[in-house]
Design a protein around this motif. Structure first.
Motif, mmCIF file in Angstrom:
data_model
loop_
_atom_site.group_PDB
_atom_site.id
_atom_site.type_symbol
_atom_site.label_atom_id
_atom_site.label_comp_id
_atom_site.label_asym_id
_atom_site.label_seq_id
_atom_site.Cartn_x
_atom_site.Cartn_y
_atom_site.Cartn_z
ATOM 1 N N SER A 98 66.168 92.637 -17.582
ATOM 2 C CA SER A 98 66.492 92.717 -19.004
ATOM 3 C C SER A 98 66.179 94.109 -19.557
ATOM 4 N N ARG A 101 68.718 96.688 -18.740
ATOM 5 C CA ARG A 101 69.923 96.654 -19.588
ATOM 6 C C ARG A 101 69.660 97.291 -20.951
ATOM 7 N N THR A 102 68.515 96.980 -21.554
ATOM 8 C CA THR A 102 68.254 97.444 -22.916
ATOM 9 C C THR A 102 67.810 98.908 -22.963
ATOM 10 N N GLU A 103 67.157 99.400 -21.914
ATOM 11 C CA GLU A 103 66.638 100.769 -21.909
ATOM 12 C C GLU A 103 67.397 101.680 -20.943
ATOM 13 N N GLU A 174 56.422 95.995 -22.568
ATOM 14 C CA GLU A 174 56.977 96.700 -23.719
ATOM 15 C C GLU A 174 55.936 97.572 -24.408
#
Length: 210
Positions: A98, A101-103, A174
């Motif tokens: 995940s 994909r986001t970073e 995170e």
């Protein structure tokens, strides 16, 4: 009759007192939760310090692809140490996918470990990790002095170590990005300054709305 009325009054007083105690305890629990959760990745004071240049490596990954670690080159790297026998590592693999994909616009995720090639290659393929370079090297763990897993090191676009720590949850992972953004070594350092992660989030949301 009078005794019955008095006993009822006493009972109600005790009930109200207990209710006030419960409310007070609930409030204290909320305050305590805000102070300690979500905690960031636990930093172990070993290996290259946050703010120092990362050790550099040039090697090939499990599939024979060229791999450079710590060189910067305009993209960040998340070096994530795993093991085929680590259950927490396996739990975090979907989270890594995940994050990729986001970073992905600025960050490359590199898996690292040591041991026998067949075991790691089987783990790599079974978990569907072919999109991630996987470095099998004892030297990497020694240079970063990694002693516990899962452990992550965030290296910025210039090849500088920006955050690191033991990772057991998405929040801890995170927290490495949060530490990089606000310029501290770890979420714990920020908390020690008297600011909670919730306050950071409120500030970021306020800036976005301004």
């Amino acid at each position: 009759m009078t005794a019955l009325i008095v006993s009822n009054i006493v009972l109600w007083v005790v009930t109200l007192a207990l209710l006030l105690v419960v409310l007070a305890l609930s409030r204290q629990i909320g305050v305590l939760y805000e102070r300690v959760a979500p905690m960031g990745a636990l930093t172990i004071d070993k290996g290259p310090a946050v703010g120092a240049a990362s050790p550099r490596f040039e090697l090939t990954d499990l599939l024979g692809r060229p791999l450079r670690i710590g060189h910067g080159g305009g993209r960040g790297q998340l070096l994530f140490f795993v093991s085929p026998t680590c259950p927490v590592c396996k739990k975090l693999l979907p989270i890594l996918k995940s994050v990729a994909r986001t970073e992905g616009a600025w960050l490359d995720i590199v898996l690292a470990s040591d041991g026998e090639m067949p075991e790691h290659l089987a783990f790599y393929r079974k978990a569907g990790l072919e999109a991630f370079p996987y470095a099998l090297s004892t030297e990497i763990g020694l240079r970063f002095q990694v002693s516990k897993l899962p452990y992550a090191i965030l290296i910025d676009e210039q090849g500088v170590v920006r955050a690191k720590g033991l990772i057991n949850s998405r929040e801890q992972l995170e927290s490495l990005f949060t530490a990089k953004e606000i310029g501290v070594a770890s979420a714990q350092e920020w908390l020690e300054r008297g600011t909670t992660i919730q306050e950071i989030t409120r500030k970021e949301n306020g800036n976005a709305m301004a």
